[in-house]
Design an enzyme around this catalytic site. Sequence first.
Site, PDB file in Angstrom:
ATOM      1  N   HIS A 149       0.821  -1.218   0.000  1.00 35.49           N
ATOM      2  CA  HIS A 149       0.000   0.000   0.000  1.00 35.49           C
ATOM      3  C   HIS A 149       0.855   1.267   0.000  1.00 35.49           C
ATOM      4  O   HIS A 149       2.051   1.229   0.310  1.00 35.49           O
ATOM      5  CB  HIS A 149      -0.923   0.026   1.225  1.00 35.49           C
ATOM      6  CG  HIS A 149      -2.132  -0.847   1.076  1.00 35.49           C
ATOM      7  ND1 HIS A 149      -2.090  -2.192   1.310  1.00 35.49           N
ATOM      8  CD2 HIS A 149      -3.401  -0.571   0.698  1.00 35.49           C
ATOM      9  CE1 HIS A 149      -3.297  -2.720   1.092  1.00 35.49           C
ATOM     10  NE2 HIS A 149      -4.103  -1.759   0.718  1.00 35.49           N
ATOM     11  N   LYS A 193      -0.948   5.138   4.672  1.00 39.76           N
ATOM     12  CA  LYS A 193      -1.928   4.273   5.329  1.00 39.76           C
ATOM     13  C   LYS A 193      -1.558   4.111   6.808  1.00 39.76           C
ATOM     14  O   LYS A 193      -0.396   3.844   7.132  1.00 39.76           O
ATOM     15  CB  LYS A 193      -1.950   2.912   4.619  1.00 39.76           C
ATOM     16  CG  LYS A 193      -2.971   1.935   5.160  1.00 39.76           C
ATOM     17  CD  LYS A 193      -3.123   0.735   4.228  1.00 39.76           C
ATOM     18  CE  LYS A 193      -4.071  -0.304   4.793  1.00 39.76           C
ATOM     19  NZ  LYS A 193      -5.392   0.240   5.117  1.00 39.76           N
TER      20      LYS A 193
HETATM   21  N1  LIG Z   1     -13.061  -0.646   1.837  1.00 40.88           N
HETATM   22  C1  LIG Z   1     -12.328  -0.134   0.838  1.00 40.88           C
HETATM   23  O1  LIG Z   1     -12.523  -0.461  -0.342  1.00 40.88           O
HETATM   24  C2  LIG Z   1     -11.246   0.857   1.173  1.00 40.88           C
HETATM   25  C3  LIG Z   1     -10.527   1.495   0.155  1.00 40.88           C
HETATM   26  C4  LIG Z   1      -9.598   2.458   0.519  1.00 40.88           C
HETATM   27  C5  LIG Z   1      -9.416   2.773   1.843  1.00 40.88           C
HETATM   28  N2  LIG Z   1     -10.111   2.115   2.800  1.00 40.88           N
HETATM   29  C6  LIG Z   1     -10.017   2.474   4.213  1.00 40.88           C
HETATM   30  O2  LIG Z   1     -10.738   3.680   4.401  1.00 40.88           O
HETATM   31  C7  LIG Z   1     -10.188   4.422   5.490  1.00 40.88           C
HETATM   32  C8  LIG Z   1      -9.876   5.843   5.025  1.00 40.88           C
HETATM   33  O3  LIG Z   1      -8.855   5.800   4.066  1.00 40.88           O
HETATM   34  P1  LIG Z   1      -8.349   7.156   3.371  1.00 40.88           P
HETATM   35  O4  LIG Z   1      -7.174   6.786   2.535  1.00 40.88           O
HETATM   36  O5  LIG Z   1      -9.488   7.866   2.753  1.00 40.88           O
HETATM   37  O6  LIG Z   1      -7.847   7.982   4.648  1.00 40.88           O
HETATM   38  P2  LIG Z   1      -7.668   9.566   4.807  1.00 40.88           P
HETATM   39  O7  LIG Z   1      -6.741   9.761   5.949  1.00 40.88           O
HETATM   40  O8  LIG Z   1      -7.337  10.187   3.492  1.00 40.88           O
HETATM   41  O9  LIG Z   1      -9.142  10.073   5.199  1.00 40.88           O
HETATM   42  C9  LIG Z   1      -9.721   9.892   6.441  1.00 40.88           C
HETATM   43  C10 LIG Z   1     -10.626  11.099   6.706  1.00 40.88           C
HETATM   44  O10 LIG Z   1     -11.375  10.852   7.891  1.00 40.88           O
HETATM   45  C11 LIG Z   1     -11.407  12.080   8.620  1.00 40.88           C
HETATM   46  N3  LIG Z   1     -11.730  11.829  10.012  1.00 40.88           N
HETATM   47  C12 LIG Z   1     -10.894  11.468  11.026  1.00 40.88           C
HETATM   48  N4  LIG Z   1     -11.593  11.365  12.172  1.00 40.88           N
HETATM   49  C13 LIG Z   1     -12.887  11.644  11.873  1.00 40.88           C
HETATM   50  C14 LIG Z   1     -14.080  11.701  12.641  1.00 40.88           C
HETATM   51  N5  LIG Z   1     -14.082  11.446  13.963  1.00 40.88           N
HETATM   52  N6  LIG Z   1     -15.240  12.014  12.010  1.00 40.88           N
HETATM   53  C15 LIG Z   1     -15.252  12.287  10.700  1.00 40.88           C
HETATM   54  N7  LIG Z   1     -14.149  12.257   9.923  1.00 40.88           N
HETATM   55  C16 LIG Z   1     -12.980  11.929  10.507  1.00 40.88           C
HETATM   56  C17 LIG Z   1     -10.029  12.708   8.395  1.00 40.88           C
HETATM   57  O11 LIG Z   1     -10.034  14.082   8.702  1.00 40.88           O
HETATM   58  C18 LIG Z   1      -9.838  12.413   6.919  1.00 40.88           C
HETATM   59  O12 LIG Z   1     -10.391  13.447   6.108  1.00 40.88           O
HETATM   60  C19 LIG Z   1      -8.977   3.608   5.966  1.00 40.88           C
HETATM   61  O13 LIG Z   1      -9.367   2.776   7.037  1.00 40.88           O
HETATM   62  C20 LIG Z   1      -8.641   2.756   4.745  1.00 40.88           C
HETATM   63  O14 LIG Z   1      -7.976   1.563   5.086  1.00 40.88           O
HETATM   64  C21 LIG Z   1     -11.013   1.167   2.494  1.00 40.88           C
HETATM   65  O1  LIG Z   2      -5.684   2.769   1.078  1.00 37.59           O
HETATM   66  C1  LIG Z   2      -6.089   2.089   2.022  1.00 37.59           C
HETATM   67  O2  LIG Z   2      -5.882   2.402   3.213  1.00 37.59           O
HETATM   68  C2  LIG Z   2      -6.849   0.852   1.736  1.00 37.59           C
HETATM   69  N1  LIG Z   2      -7.393   0.219   2.745  1.00 37.59           N
HETATM   70  C3  LIG Z   2      -8.178  -0.954   2.660  1.00 37.59           C
HETATM   71  C4  LIG Z   2      -7.530  -2.072   3.460  1.00 37.59           C
HETATM   72  O3  LIG Z   2      -6.887  -1.808   4.472  1.00 37.59           O
HETATM   73  O4  LIG Z   2      -7.715  -3.239   3.081  1.00 37.59           O
HETATM   74  C5  LIG Z   2      -8.517  -1.351   1.245  1.00 37.59           C
HETATM   75  C6  LIG Z   2      -7.478  -1.030   0.270  1.00 37.59           C
HETATM   76  C7  LIG Z   2      -7.031   0.413   0.352  1.00 37.59           C
END
Ligand SMILES: NC(=O)c1ccc[n+]([C@@H]2O[C@H](COP(=O)([O-])OP(=O)(O)OC[C@H]3O[C@@H](n4cnc5c(N)ncnc54)[C@H](O)[C@@H]3O)[C@@H](O)[C@H]2O)c1
Ligand SMILES: O=C(O)C1=N[C@H](C(=O)O)CCC1
Length: 255
Positions: A140, A144
């Site tokens: 990643h 992250k």
């Molecule tokens: N399920 C999927 O397909 C998938 C894909 C990508 C990322 N993710 C996950 O999604 C999450 C976010 O990833 P990201 O890259 O967007 O992170 P990021 O750090 O870019 O964004 C997180 C956002 O959440 C905000 N935040 C923090 N605390 C908060 C609160 N109490 N209330 C509201 N907002 C709050 C932050 O200010 C920030 O804008 C991670 O856990 C990542 O692993 C999942």
């Molecule tokens: O960018 C991230 O953070 C991502 N989080 C998810 C994970 O932890 O599996 C999905 C992939 C991207």
Amino acid sequence: MTAVRVAVIGADGRMGSTVCAAVEGADDLELVERLDAGDDVAALAGSGAQVAVDFTVPSVTEANVHALIDAGVHAVVGTTGWTEESLARVREHLAEAGATREQGLGVLIAPNFALSAVLAMSFARRAARFFESAEVVELHHPDKVDAPSGTAVTTARHIAEGRAEAGLGPVPDATESQVDGARGAIIDGVHVHAVRLRGLVAHEEILLGNPGEQLTIRTDSFDRTSFMPGVLLAVREVVHRPGLTFGLDQVLDLG
Ligand SMILES: NC(=O)c1ccc[n+]([C@@H]2O[C@H](COP(=O)([O-])OP(=O)(O)OC[C@H]3O[C@@H](n4cnc5c(N)ncnc54)[C@H](O)[C@@H]3O)[C@@H](O)[C@H]2O)c1
Ligand SMILES: O=C(O)C1=N[C@H](C(=O)O)CCC1
């Protein structure tokens, strides 16, 4: 056709901002609220939002989901960090809330919304019983905050289930001494390795080995748009799925 009214929590983040753009681009969805750190999730109760999408941080996502249930708003969650215990608490809260509602609320949590990743996890589960060895490598972007990825944890659990059902024992491993962490994290008996590298987005390799052969299952998200069809599908589906759904494979009927 009445549009489904959607709120996004974590709207300023990498995923949240991409989700806002995807919702705004969909004819059958309407973006009604953008929340980020410091905003009150409970206030969504009076906002008209029907579904909230949470892409925040592992330390706050469970509290957000409980607040959404109390607010009577369906939830689609992509944030990682969920455990058997936190999922059980959501299931219980939903059951309590459902008892007082005509149509129960839905919460859909998926560690990965990219079709390639959902299929990779499903293929890994099916293939696991045929191989002596299995290891997971996730790769990643270095911004992250959690490791290993939620996808890798779920993949390891799927592999372990497939192996257990087939009566397979532990993976072979003669390691007697190691530098701490050299063999990765061990999740349900499966070794999981996490790489953080500038330039990457989200990638995973599932390595399955037998004497003289190897199956490699690889998924690559090169761009966050890869997650959007799955997120939008979940938003459309969650209103028809009372209770807790874990994994987009359940919606795609992959088993
Ligand atoms: N399920 C999927 O397909 C998938 C894909 C990508 C990322 N993710 C996950 O999604 C999450 C976010 O990833 P990201 O890259 O967007 O992170 P990021 O750090 O870019 O964004 C997180 C956002 O959440 C905000 N935040 C923090 N605390 C908060 C609160 N109490 N209330 C509201 N907002 C709050 C932050 O200010 C920030 O804008 C991670 O856990 C990542 O692993 C999942
Ligand atoms: O960018 C991230 O953070 C991502 N989080 C998810 C994970 O932890 O599996 C999905 C992939 C991207």
